[in-house]
Design an enzyme around this catalytic site. Structure first.
Site, short mmCIF file in Angstrom:
data_model
loop_
_atom_site.label_atom_id
_atom_site.label_comp_id
_atom_site.label_asym_id
_atom_site.label_seq_id
_atom_site.Cartn_x
_atom_site.Cartn_y
_atom_site.Cartn_z
CG ASP A 66 53.80 -18.14 95.43
OD1 ASP A 66 54.10 -19.50 94.89
OD2 ASP A 66 52.62 -17.90 95.75
CG ASN A 111 52.14 -15.52 91.98
OD1 ASN A 111 50.74 -15.20 92.21
ND2 ASN A 111 52.85 -16.41 92.90
CG ASP A 160 49.92 -12.86 94.33
OD1 ASP A 160 49.45 -11.54 94.68
OD2 ASP A 160 49.32 -13.69 93.98
#
Length: 265
Positions: free
Chosen positions: A191, A196, A209
């Site tokens: 992701d 992040n 994350d």
């Protein structure tokens, strides 16, 4: 720092002693689907607590395992301090990283943030795939996408602008028919959007994350990074990111494919 009662995290017991003395505040840390709380107390280190409902699509246990593996591999990420579950909710307590996420780290210019993202992905992609126990190749990810679609948890209102108005079923048919014939496997973040990744004025601080970290095609990260940079900073910086990464030219079909895959997660 005061907060409303509804912002208080649920209590399961195993972590409670570690949370004593802290004030809680909801935080938009990264892009996690879990509820995230920033914990602060005078004389104590800042922490983050993630809370999610137990279920087939829960990710906290996945994130804890990946953070431990990433830390053992020599890359920077939050420390896993503790985790627990009461059968209703899972909780994960992690350390804070210095700085802000790359979408909002105003102490750095957008070009500097794009370059830091490229360097962070390069470091991750250089890890040996044989050492990574997490398999996120297309066979598994397409199966996961199908399961999410069948469970009715794919948010059709959050599709990219070019796909708004289409159904998850229609997009899944595209996902199956357009599957690339090969995968250039690396250890991916999964992701790789700007929120992040954390940085301070001193440089890159670490990865957030990480519940979808695993072995996959490098375009899993490149596609989402390009989209995130274009959205936050404009198209002009996408090429700067790619040049810093070492990919002067990209395959538009593979970029589109992995952005399509992301619609299901």
């Amino acid at each position: 720092m005061s907060i409303f009662r509804e912002d208080q995290p649920p209590s399961a017991g195993a972590l409670d002693a570690r949370l004593a003395g802290y004030r809680f505040e909801r935080d938009a840390l990264g892009r996690s689907a879990a509820s995230v709380f920033r914990l602060e107390a005078l004389g104590l280190p800042t922490l983050y607590l993630k809370v999610e409902n137990v279920g087939h699509f829960a990710e906290i246990a996945d994130e804890a395992a990946r953070l431990r593996w990433l830390k053992a591999s020599g890359l920077t990420c939050p420390d896993v301090i503790a985790e627990d579950s009461d059968g209703v909710r899972n909780r994960l307590l992690i350390s804070a990283l210095p700085g802000s996420d790359l979408a909002s780290a105003s102490v750095l210019t957008p070009p500097a943030r794009a370059e830091l993202l490229a360097a962070a992905l390069l470091d991750l992609h250089c890890l040996p795939i044989a050492s990574c126990p997490f398999d996120h190749r297309l066979e598994r990810r397409i199966a996961a996408a199908k399961a999410r679609m069948q469970a009715g948890i794919v948010d059709e209102t959050d599709f990219d602008e070019t796909r708004l108005g289409k159904s998850a079923e229609a997009l899944f048919a595209e996902l199956e028919s357009g599957r690339p014939g090969h995968e250039d496997l690396v250890v991916t973040h999964g992701d790789a959007c700007l929120p992040n990744f954390i940085a301070s004025e001193d440089g890159f601080s670490g990865y957030l994350d990480c519940s979808r970290l695993g072995v996959a095609d490098r375009y899993q990260d490149i596609a989402l990074a390009c989209r995130s940079i274009a959205y936050n900073f404009g198209e002009a910086l996408v090429q700067s990111f790619l040049d810093r990464y070492g990919m002067s030219a990209t395959d538009p079909a593979r970029l589109d494919y992995y952005q399509l895959l992301d619609e299901f997660f």
